[in-house]
Design an enzyme around this catalytic site. Sequence first.
Site, PDB file in Angstrom:
ATOM      1  N   TYR A  32       0.911  -1.322  -0.172  1.00 24.25           N
ATOM      2  CA  TYR A  32      -0.492   0.060  -0.284  1.00 24.25           C
ATOM      3  C   TYR A  32       0.910   0.831  -0.231  1.00 24.25           C
ATOM      4  O   TYR A  32       2.067   1.355   0.373  1.00 24.25           O
ATOM      5  CB  TYR A  32      -0.721   0.091   1.283  1.00 24.25           C
ATOM      6  CG  TYR A  32      -0.415   0.353   2.192  1.00 24.25           C
ATOM      7  CD1 TYR A  32       0.609  -0.430   3.050  1.00 24.25           C
ATOM      8  CD2 TYR A  32      -0.808   1.443   3.339  1.00 24.25           C
ATOM      9  CE1 TYR A  32       1.147   0.039   5.018  1.00 24.25           C
ATOM     10  CE2 TYR A  32      -0.248   1.605   4.588  1.00 24.25           C
ATOM     11  CZ  TYR A  32       0.893   0.934   4.733  1.00 24.25           C
ATOM     12  OH  TYR A  32       1.248   1.285   6.094  1.00 24.25           O
ATOM     13  N   LYS A 147       6.110  -1.952   1.578  1.00 23.46           N
ATOM     14  CA  LYS A 147       5.386  -0.843   2.659  1.00 23.46           C
ATOM     15  C   LYS A 147       3.845  -2.269   2.325  1.00 23.46           C
ATOM     16  O   LYS A 147       3.200  -2.001   2.013  1.00 23.46           O
ATOM     17  CB  LYS A 147       5.157   0.709   1.724  1.00 23.46           C
ATOM     18  CG  LYS A 147       4.162   1.181   3.269  1.00 23.46           C
ATOM     19  CD  LYS A 147       3.872   2.412   2.452  1.00 23.46           C
ATOM     20  CE  LYS A 147       2.821   3.173   3.594  1.00 23.46           C
ATOM     21  NZ  LYS A 147       3.137   3.603   4.564  1.00 23.46           N
ATOM     22  N   GLU A 179      12.572   1.555  14.120  1.00 20.12           N
ATOM     23  CA  GLU A 179      11.496   2.823  13.932  1.00 20.12           C
ATOM     24  C   GLU A 179      10.436   2.932  14.547  1.00 20.12           C
ATOM     25  O   GLU A 179      10.461   1.903  15.835  1.00 20.12           O
ATOM     26  CB  GLU A 179      11.271   2.716  11.920  1.00 20.12           C
ATOM     27  CG  GLU A 179      11.126   2.117  11.803  1.00 20.12           C
ATOM     28  CD  GLU A 179      10.713   0.921  10.773  1.00 20.12           C
ATOM     29  OE1 GLU A 179       9.879   2.417  10.110  1.00 20.12           O
ATOM     30  OE2 GLU A 179      10.577   0.407  10.184  1.00 20.12           O
ATOM     31  N   LEU A 203      10.522   0.987   6.819  1.00 23.23           N
ATOM     32  CA  LEU A 203      10.285   1.420   6.352  1.00 23.23           C
ATOM     33  C   LEU A 203      10.994   3.090   5.704  1.00 23.23           C
ATOM     34  O   LEU A 203      11.470   3.035   6.392  1.00 23.23           O
ATOM     35  CB  LEU A 203       8.884   1.568   6.098  1.00 23.23           C
ATOM     36  CG  LEU A 203       8.174   2.303   4.949  1.00 23.23           C
ATOM     37  CD1 LEU A 203       8.083   1.336   3.649  1.00 23.23           C
ATOM     38  CD2 LEU A 203       6.861   3.070   5.325  1.00 23.23           C
TER      39      LEU A 203
HETATM   40  N1  PDD Z   1       2.924   5.030   7.997  1.00 21.98           N
HETATM   41  N2  PDD Z   1       7.274   3.213   9.043  1.00 21.98           N
HETATM   42  C1  PDD Z   1       6.659   2.797   9.169  1.00 21.98           C
HETATM   43  C2  PDD Z   1       6.807   0.999   9.490  1.00 21.98           C
HETATM   44  C3  PDD Z   1       5.336   2.654   8.729  1.00 21.98           C
HETATM   45  O1  PDD Z   1       4.060   2.462   8.738  1.00 21.98           O
HETATM   46  C4  PDD Z   1       5.860   4.982   7.863  1.00 21.98           C
HETATM   47  C5  PDD Z   1       4.531   5.505   7.168  1.00 21.98           C
HETATM   48  C6  PDD Z   1       6.492   5.182   7.967  1.00 21.98           C
HETATM   49  C7  PDD Z   1       6.685   6.737   7.613  1.00 21.98           C
HETATM   50  O2  PDD Z   1       6.736   6.717   6.197  1.00 21.98           O
HETATM   51  P1  PDD Z   1       6.011   8.353   5.368  1.00 21.98           P
HETATM   52  O3  PDD Z   1       6.757   9.548   6.124  1.00 21.98           O
HETATM   53  O4  PDD Z   1       5.931   8.023   4.294  1.00 21.98           O
HETATM   54  O5  PDD Z   1       4.977   7.686   6.221  1.00 21.98           O
HETATM   55  C8  PDD Z   1       7.747   4.721   8.917  1.00 21.98           C
HETATM   56  C9  PDD Z   1       1.815   5.523   7.451  1.00 21.98           C
HETATM   57  C10 PDD Z   1       1.495   6.589   7.642  1.00 21.98           C
HETATM   58  C11 PDD Z   1       0.562   4.591   7.349  1.00 21.98           C
HETATM   59  O6  PDD Z   1       0.462   2.994   7.365  1.00 21.98           O
HETATM   60  O7  PDD Z   1      -0.669   4.806   7.893  1.00 21.98           O
END
Ligand code: PDD
Length: 284
Positions: A32, A147, A179, A203
């Site tokens: 996703y 992702k 993270e 990620l």
């Molecule tokens: N999640 N690490 C993980 C495990 C994440 O699920 C996310 C983002 C990030 C940050 O990535 P980004 O800056 O590209 O949003 C890091 C999104 C917000 C979600 O799953 O809704």
Amino acid sequence: MDTAFFNGIFLPKEKIRVSPDDRGFLFGDGIYEVMKWYAGFFFDPAGHLARLKRSLREIRIDLPDPEAFLNISEGLVKANKLEDKYALVYFQVTRGASPRSHSFPDPAVEPTIYAFARKTEPVNTSTGPAAGVMTARDIRWSRCDIKSIALLANTLSFQDAHERGLFECIFIRDGYLTEGSRSNFFLVSDGRLYTHPESENILSGITRKNIIRYAMESGIPVVQEPFPASDLAKISEAFLTNTSAEVTPVAFIDSKKVGTGEPGPVTRQLHRKFLDELTIMKDR
Ligand code: PDD
């Protein structure tokens, strides 16, 4: 009524039916992407598209037209009358529907695409109050760079934090901070900004990449190396980044105060750069 996108068409969300044989449902076999709409523009759409393509490639889903992600996202904003609002667009792709078998469908079936837009409120831009987080063993798989829609380890870990009234669960793998369950983690130690390097253990966040860029532009020394969880006492500032919450200062980790407990100068400076860039994009 919410309008969503499903396998090539926009339609009322209630009308959407996913097959019980969908591999997303049976195996969590999909990926996703999430992008934020700021009442007139998406933040770093090229970055999100590149990551979407990478996720598809890594799990070998052949989506004929991944670029359509951008038009579909805009279409969802319009169809839901969110043009002048803040919104998150989710784009979910699975390997499609096929009788349950560990091997990929052969011949391949059409991937399932489901996308929706959800109104969100602008994040409070005053950089405060800072959030509390906990740490926990990273119980996820070894390809956190993808992702994946299979987020059980993330949701279980996040729920532990949520039930303690905390904002996030920060993972520890092999003694190092990686993270959060839904965010990237940054910390300041000895005047330097640390964040885990891109690897299969995190990620690669779009917000993370941009924050690193702001830090470099500002002359803040950036260290992309794993930081030992045993050195938590050496942290003077910490913050989390993700698409939905943007930059979230961390006040305490496992009940121990980070620095003064208030958002520190580096956190504030980088958050300010982020907000300034949003203003520039808005005026463009
Ligand atoms: N999640 N690490 C993980 C495990 C994440 O699920 C996310 C983002 C990030 C940050 O990535 P980004 O800056 O590209 O949003 C890091 C999104 C917000 C979600 O799953 O809704």
